[in-house]
Design an enzyme around this catalytic site. Structure first.
Site, PDB file in Angstrom:
ATOM      1  N   ASP A   1      -6.819  -1.356   0.778  1.00 43.78           N
ATOM      2  CA  ASP A   1      -5.415  -1.374   1.189  1.00 43.78           C
ATOM      3  C   ASP A   1      -5.267  -1.677   2.680  1.00 43.78           C
ATOM      4  O   ASP A   1      -4.283  -2.290   3.097  1.00 43.78           O
ATOM      5  CB  ASP A   1      -4.715  -0.052   0.827  1.00 43.78           C
ATOM      6  CG  ASP A   1      -3.242  -0.275   0.482  1.00 43.78           C
ATOM      7  OD1 ASP A   1      -2.946  -1.250  -0.234  1.00 43.78           O
ATOM      8  OD2 ASP A   1      -2.386   0.501   0.942  1.00 43.78           O
TER       9      ASP A   1
ATOM     10  N   GLU B   1       1.081   2.418  10.539  1.00 43.68           N
ATOM     11  CA  GLU B   1       0.303   2.498   9.311  1.00 43.68           C
ATOM     12  C   GLU B   1      -1.132   2.022   9.519  1.00 43.68           C
ATOM     13  O   GLU B   1      -2.073   2.621   8.996  1.00 43.68           O
ATOM     14  CB  GLU B   1       0.992   1.658   8.237  1.00 43.68           C
ATOM     15  CG  GLU B   1       0.535   1.976   6.840  1.00 43.68           C
ATOM     16  CD  GLU B   1       1.451   1.336   5.812  1.00 43.68           C
ATOM     17  OE1 GLU B   1       2.669   1.610   5.844  1.00 43.68           O
ATOM     18  OE2 GLU B   1       0.954   0.556   5.002  1.00 43.68           O
TER      19      GLU B   1
ATOM     20  N   GLU C   1       0.333  -5.603  -8.164  1.00 46.92           N
ATOM     21  CA  GLU C   1       0.203  -4.168  -7.862  1.00 46.92           C
ATOM     22  C   GLU C   1      -0.617  -3.463  -8.941  1.00 46.92           C
ATOM     23  O   GLU C   1      -1.467  -2.628  -8.631  1.00 46.92           O
ATOM     24  CB  GLU C   1       1.582  -3.514  -7.710  1.00 46.92           C
ATOM     25  CG  GLU C   1       2.329  -3.924  -6.438  1.00 46.92           C
ATOM     26  CD  GLU C   1       1.739  -3.324  -5.159  1.00 46.92           C
ATOM     27  OE1 GLU C   1       0.943  -2.362  -5.220  1.00 46.92           O
ATOM     28  OE2 GLU C   1       2.066  -3.845  -4.068  1.00 46.92           O
TER      29      GLU C   1
END
Ligand SMILES: Cc1ncc(CNC=O)c(N)n1
Length: 234
Positions: free
Chosen positions: A60, A101, A223
């Site tokens: 990710d 992030e 996803e």
């Protein structure tokens, strides 16, 4: 995916319900597949395999790094829209949180002893990143880009908010991850993105609305593949 017999929603202009609502209703199974994946359920019920979590974390991080240029390209498109300029501010806020992030990923990776510099991007990730890269083109219309942007954010928001729902048994080490995307502020941000997308789609031509719907479906599929990759099934 078996898509035979499904018609694309192109009647957004005169529809009473917002376009994104129509999409979610029509593609409910795939939407739930992306937002209620077994990996997410395992975080919620505490049975998650930490080696899967670590794989997800490394992959990710790579994804988020390629998400940034896509968001930047959407920001450029929003700045060319006639309007009050509020879209641009919302997207700019999104970019700022991506900066946080990236730092969060670095911090988490060190906690879990994941070396981000040695992560090898896996096939599902490479394909997803390539899809995003193709969407950075100035040929891609703003309603398509903003719909994709919303869809990408909302999958994580819904997934991790589900983890946090009452009765969860989230392992302490993963509480912060769930809160990152499942918190109320992120929920509000996703709602704002959705309103922007719906407003753009309402004004868009049927052709552009169809393109945006196809892109929305692609996001959901990517996803699901991404979660599958995390649990070693892709
Ligand atoms: C694969 C994937 N999809 C959506 C998100 C959420 N957006 C930004 O963080 C994410 N981090 N990763």
């Amino acid at each position: 995916m078996e898509d035979a017999g499904k018609k694309l929603v192109t009647e957004g202009v005169d529809c009473k319900i917002p376009v994104t609502e129509a999409w979610i209703r029509k593609h409910r199974l795939l939407y739930d597949g992306a937002t209620r994946h077994p990996f997410i359920r395992s975080i919620r019920d505490g049975s998650v395999d930490f080696s899967y979590f670590k794989r997800w974390l490394g992959q990710d991080y790579i994804f988020v790094r390629s998400f940034v240029p896509f968001v930047a390209s959407t920001l450029v498109k929003s700045s060319k829209e006639s309007g009050d300029g509020l879209d641009m501010e919302v997207i700019l806020g999104g970019m700022a949180s991506l900066n946080d992030e990236i730092n969060w990923f670095k911090n988490e990776a060190s906690k879990f002893h994941v070396s981000l510099t040695s992560v090898v991007p896996q096939k599902a990730n490479i394909k997803y990143c390539r899809f995003l890269e193709n969407l950075t083109s100035s040929e891609v219309e703003y309603p398509v880009a903003i719909s994709v942007f919303w869809a990408i954010e909302v999958v994580y928001q819904e997934s991790f908010a589900h983890c946090l729902e009452e009765g969860n048994l989230i392992p302490e080490e993963l509480q912060g991850t769930c809160e990152r995307w499942g918190n109320e502020g992120f929920g509000t941000y996703c709602k704002t993105l959705r309103e922007i997308a719906d407003r753009c789609l309402q004004k868009a031509s049927p052709e552009v609305i169809s393109k945006a719907e196809v892109a929305f479906l692609s996001v959901l599929e990517y996803e699901v593949d991404f979660w599958n990759m995390s649990i070693g099934e892709a």
